[in-house]
Design an enzyme around this catalytic site. Structure first.
Site, PDB file in Angstrom:
ATOM      1  N   LYS A 166       0.910  -1.292   0.220  1.00 28.63           N
ATOM      2  CA  LYS A 166      -0.017   0.078   0.121  1.00 28.63           C
ATOM      3  C   LYS A 166       0.930   1.224  -0.095  1.00 28.63           C
ATOM      4  O   LYS A 166       2.029   1.359   0.226  1.00 28.63           O
ATOM      5  CB  LYS A 166      -0.732   0.160   1.235  1.00 28.63           C
ATOM      6  CG  LYS A 166      -2.382   0.672   1.256  1.00 28.63           C
ATOM      7  CD  LYS A 166      -3.229  -0.073   0.389  1.00 28.63           C
ATOM      8  CE  LYS A 166      -4.500   0.702   0.038  1.00 28.63           C
ATOM      9  NZ  LYS A 166      -5.575  -0.299  -0.363  1.00 28.63           N
TER      10      LYS A 166
ATOM     11  N   GLY B  16     -26.498   0.819   3.157  1.00 28.13           N
ATOM     12  CA  GLY B  16     -25.669   1.392   2.382  1.00 28.13           C
ATOM     13  C   GLY B  16     -26.098   1.090   0.793  1.00 28.13           C
ATOM     14  O   GLY B  16     -25.975  -0.039   0.546  1.00 28.13           O
ATOM     15  N   VAL B  17     -26.338   1.968  -0.021  1.00 24.02           N
ATOM     16  CA  VAL B  17     -26.641   1.631  -1.503  1.00 24.02           C
ATOM     17  C   VAL B  17     -26.095   2.274  -2.471  1.00 24.02           C
ATOM     18  O   VAL B  17     -26.522   2.857  -3.399  1.00 24.02           O
ATOM     19  CB  VAL B  17     -28.298   1.732  -1.605  1.00 24.02           C
ATOM     20  CG1 VAL B  17     -28.728   0.797  -2.842  1.00 24.02           C
ATOM     21  CG2 VAL B  17     -29.241   1.213  -0.553  1.00 24.02           C
ATOM     22  N   GLY B  18     -24.589   2.557  -2.123  1.00 24.18           N
ATOM     23  CA  GLY B  18     -23.762   3.050  -3.243  1.00 24.18           C
ATOM     24  C   GLY B  18     -23.665   2.389  -4.421  1.00 24.18           C
ATOM     25  O   GLY B  18     -24.455   1.280  -4.871  1.00 24.18           O
ATOM     26  N   ASN B  19     -22.513   2.326  -4.967  1.00 28.42           N
ATOM     27  CA  ASN B  19     -22.445   1.915  -6.357  1.00 28.42           C
ATOM     28  C   ASN B  19     -22.158   0.643  -6.213  1.00 28.42           C
ATOM     29  O   ASN B  19     -22.810  -0.191  -7.049  1.00 28.42           O
ATOM     30  CB  ASN B  19     -20.932   2.207  -7.190  1.00 28.42           C
ATOM     31  CG  ASN B  19     -21.112   3.899  -7.357  1.00 28.42           C
ATOM     32  OD1 ASN B  19     -22.121   4.416  -7.773  1.00 28.42           O
ATOM     33  ND2 ASN B  19     -20.076   4.572  -7.404  1.00 28.42           N
ATOM     34  N   VAL B  20     -21.345  -0.189  -5.339  1.00 30.66           N
ATOM     35  CA  VAL B  20     -21.269  -1.295  -5.326  1.00 30.66           C
ATOM     36  C   VAL B  20     -22.737  -2.165  -4.911  1.00 30.66           C
ATOM     37  O   VAL B  20     -22.891  -3.232  -5.426  1.00 30.66           O
ATOM     38  CB  VAL B  20     -20.127  -1.823  -4.134  1.00 30.66           C
ATOM     39  CG1 VAL B  20     -20.393  -3.452  -3.771  1.00 30.66           C
ATOM     40  CG2 VAL B  20     -18.779  -1.657  -4.770  1.00 30.66           C
ATOM     41  N   ALA B  21     -23.111  -1.638  -3.836  1.00 32.12           N
ATOM     42  CA  ALA B  21     -24.559  -2.136  -3.221  1.00 32.12           C
ATOM     43  C   ALA B  21     -25.699  -2.097  -3.942  1.00 32.12           C
ATOM     44  O   ALA B  21     -26.434  -2.693  -4.089  1.00 32.12           O
ATOM     45  CB  ALA B  21     -24.754  -1.574  -1.997  1.00 32.12           C
ATOM     46  N   TYR B  22     -25.631  -1.143  -4.809  1.00 34.10           N
ATOM     47  CA  TYR B  22     -26.778  -0.742  -5.977  1.00 34.10           C
ATOM     48  C   TYR B  22     -26.654  -2.186  -6.892  1.00 34.10           C
ATOM     49  O   TYR B  22     -27.587  -2.787  -7.252  1.00 34.10           O
ATOM     50  CB  TYR B  22     -26.513   0.413  -6.828  1.00 34.10           C
ATOM     51  CG  TYR B  22     -27.427   0.267  -8.184  1.00 34.10           C
ATOM     52  CD1 TYR B  22     -28.938   0.681  -7.952  1.00 34.10           C
ATOM     53  CD2 TYR B  22     -26.967   0.101  -9.340  1.00 34.10           C
ATOM     54  CE1 TYR B  22     -29.639   0.694  -9.032  1.00 34.10           C
ATOM     55  CE2 TYR B  22     -27.794   0.194 -10.427  1.00 34.10           C
ATOM     56  CZ  TYR B  22     -28.788   0.452 -10.253  1.00 34.10           C
ATOM     57  OH  TYR B  22     -29.774   0.366 -11.470  1.00 34.10           O
TER      58      TYR B  22
END
Length: 364
Positions: free
Chosen positions: A80, A180-186
């Site tokens: 990282k 959470g319903v962001g890009n991944v969760a959507y």
């Protein structure tokens, strides 16, 4: 900070400090373990309060990447990088190109990608100086937005966890509470809806909730209510540390499987949900789809090949749960053990002498 004490405690290989007066670059690259292959991990740009905070963040994240890559079955190690600076104010072409030259100087031991505070455009600037970067623009061979791929991996891992809990991986008719319903969760919700699951959703962004309600017929609830919903599966896809002293007594789900990082606030919370009989899909195993996807870029990106590899997250969750039963340990510990066992097997298999081109013996 006693740097060498920290490096020795968790067996880090290398810590690199990068400084360029012209561009103002102050960066740290941490390489944890390269037993399985070169260290891959993103570059984070952040306004750390102290330099010690930046060092610890790089080290902690690098070690996490070792386990994530090992658990995903990738021939990669963990690394990282962090750049100390304000991502809204301190970015420049010179800064990222200087950073790219430092990466190039490591001759492939570390491969970078975007992370918090950095973007595809930043990776393109780094790419001007080094080949050891993923997540660049599609014109340079990138796989593009990783969110749908990460979501698909979570979906596959959730099915594996469901099979352990319910005896079948069929999610039709199951009630799944998604935090959470962001890009991944959507994209995860889309897969679940298509299989016939009933969704309960929440998000601090009301527009995200409205979209899920409109497109998937989801039931909306307030963020404070999502933990206590009567459901079969709880899917944390927002902030970390959601499994904690306050939330555990309120859980009604039989499975926890979601995309969020660092879901357990403390290790003892993983012990607690194990004692409750909840099947837990460890976060860095189930959400490894994005890493698998960018790793495929190193071979010349092939989406079909990448998605086939992402599908194996199903098998990886099953392996973790099998180790959990075998050793009578919580799933989060089983995940670590699975990764450590793989690294050790490869380390031992490489403990041999091979002749080089001049027929001299070299140890690899």
């Amino acid at each position: 900070m006693k740097i060498f004490d920290y490096l020795r405690e968790y067996d880090y290989e290398q810590l690199v400090f990068c400084q360029d007066e012209n561009s103002g670059l102050k960066a740290i690259i941490a390489i944890h373990d390269t037993t399985l292959g070169p260290a891959l991990g993103g570059t984070r740009m952040w306004t750390y309060e102290t330099e010690d905070d930046a060092i610890v963040d790089a080290l902690r994240l690098a070690r996490g990447m070792t386990y994530k890559a090992a658990g995903a079955g990738l021939n990669l190690g963990g690394g990282k990088a962090v750049i100390i600076g304000d991502p809204k104010r301190d970015k420049s072409e010179a800064l990222f190109r200087a950073f790219g030259r430092f990466i190039q100087g490591l001759s492939g031991r570390y491969i970078t990608a975007e992370d918090v505070g950095t973007t595809v455009a930043d990776m393109d600037l780094i790419h001007m100086e080094t080949e050891y970067v993923t997540g660049v623009s599609p014109a340079f061979g990138s796989s593009g937005n990783p969110s749908p791929v990460t979501a698909y991996g979570v979906y596959r891992g959730m099915k594996a966890a469901a099979k352990e809990a319910f005896g079948t991986d069929d999610l039709a008719g199951k009630t799944i509470a998604v935090q959470g319903v962001g890009n991944v969760a959507y994209n995860l919700c889309r897969h679940l809806h298509e299989e016939g699951a009933s969704l309960i959703v929440t998000d601090i962004n009301k527009e995200n909730v409205k979209r899920a309600v409109h497109e998937f017929g989801a039931k909306p609830v307030e963020p404070s209510e999502i933990i206590s919903q009567a459901c079969d599966i709880f899917s944390p896809c927002a902030l970390g540390a959601i499994i904690n002293d306050d939330s555990i007594p309120r859980l009604k789900a039989r499975v926890i499987a979601g995309a969020a990082n660092n879901q357990l606030k403390e290790e003892r919370h993983g012990d607690a949900i194990q004692e409750m009989g909840i099947v837990y899909a460890p976060d860095y195993i189930i959400n490894a789809g994005g890493l698998i996807n960018v790793a495929d870029e190193l071979q010349g990106y092939n989406r079909e090949r990448a998605m086939k590899k992402v599908e194996t997250i199903y098998d990886n969750i099953q392996k973790v749960l099998k180790i959990s039963k075998r050793d009578n340990i919580p799933a989060y510990r089983a995940a670590d053990r699975m990764c450590e066992e793989r690294i050790e097997r490869v380390r031992k298999s490489r403990n041999m002498f091979l002749p080089d081109e001049k027929d001299e013996l070299v140890r690899i």
